[in-house]
Design a protein around this motif. Structure first.
Motif, PDB file in Angstrom:
ATOM      1  N   VAL A 177       6.525  -5.213   2.187  1.00  0.00           N
ATOM      2  CA  VAL A 177       7.389  -4.173   2.667  1.00  0.00           C
ATOM      3  C   VAL A 177       7.790  -3.564   1.460  1.00  0.00           C
ATOM      4  N   PHE A 178       8.217  -4.228   0.320  1.00  0.00           N
ATOM      5  CA  PHE A 178       8.879  -3.554  -1.000  1.00  0.00           C
ATOM      6  C   PHE A 178       7.613  -2.785  -1.384  1.00  0.00           C
ATOM      7  N   ILE A 179       6.387  -3.168  -1.721  1.00  0.00           N
ATOM      8  CA  ILE A 179       5.486  -2.301  -2.236  1.00  0.00           C
ATOM      9  C   ILE A 179       5.386  -1.125  -1.335  1.00  0.00           C
ATOM     10  N   VAL A 180       5.267  -1.147   0.021  1.00  0.00           N
ATOM     11  CA  VAL A 180       5.069   0.011   0.807  1.00  0.00           C
ATOM     12  C   VAL A 180       6.283   0.968   0.385  1.00  0.00           C
ATOM     13  N   THR A 181       7.585   0.364   0.641  1.00  0.00           N
ATOM     14  CA  THR A 181       8.558   1.127   0.428  1.00  0.00           C
ATOM     15  C   THR A 181       8.621   2.148  -1.063  1.00  0.00           C
ATOM     16  N   LEU A 182       8.162   1.174  -1.908  1.00  0.00           N
ATOM     17  CA  LEU A 182       7.936   1.814  -3.627  1.00  0.00           C
ATOM     18  C   LEU A 182       6.936   3.080  -3.291  1.00  0.00           C
ATOM     19  N   VAL A 183       5.758   2.854  -2.768  1.00  0.00           N
ATOM     20  CA  VAL A 183       4.768   3.665  -2.618  1.00  0.00           C
ATOM     21  C   VAL A 183       5.233   4.990  -1.940  1.00  0.00           C
TER      22      VAL A 183
ATOM     23  N   GLY B 248       7.771   6.680  -4.111  1.00  0.00           N
ATOM     24  CA  GLY B 248       7.256   7.481  -5.274  1.00  0.00           C
ATOM     25  C   GLY B 248       6.445   8.663  -4.782  1.00  0.00           C
ATOM     26  N   ALA B 249       5.910   8.598  -3.692  1.00  0.00           N
ATOM     27  CA  ALA B 249       5.278   9.965  -3.155  1.00  0.00           C
ATOM     28  C   ALA B 249       6.178  11.021  -2.930  1.00  0.00           C
ATOM     29  N   ASN B 250       7.707  10.763  -2.479  1.00  0.00           N
ATOM     30  CA  ASN B 250       8.541  11.682  -2.159  1.00  0.00           C
ATOM     31  C   ASN B 250       8.958  12.372  -3.580  1.00  0.00           C
ATOM     32  N   VAL B 251       9.249  11.261  -4.772  1.00  0.00           N
ATOM     33  CA  VAL B 251       9.732  11.816  -5.715  1.00  0.00           C
ATOM     34  C   VAL B 251       8.736  12.838  -6.481  1.00  0.00           C
ATOM     35  N   ALA B 252       7.288  12.354  -6.304  1.00  0.00           N
ATOM     36  CA  ALA B 252       6.565  13.098  -6.991  1.00  0.00           C
ATOM     37  C   ALA B 252       6.416  14.583  -6.414  1.00  0.00           C
TER      38      ALA B 252
END
Length: 53
Positions: free
Chosen positions: A36-42, A45-49
């Protein structure tokens, strides 16, 4: 008549099986939290980019 087995070997075997299940459940839960943590970061990260307007 059938009487319950109440010897030390049976209790030790049950405790060992219980401990093994507890460890397996704990590792499964930890793996789920990491997933869940990795999916959240991904996803973040896509929204920040590419931020939404």
């Amino acid at each position: 008549m059938n009487q319950p087995v109440d010897d030390r070997a049976a209790r030790d075997a049950a405790a060992k099986a219980r401990n093994g299940r507890n460890i397996a459940i704990g590792l499964g839960l930890a793996a789920f939290v990491v997933l869940v943590f990795i999916v959240t970061l991904v996803r973040l990260g896509a929204n920040v980019a590419q931020p939404h307007p």
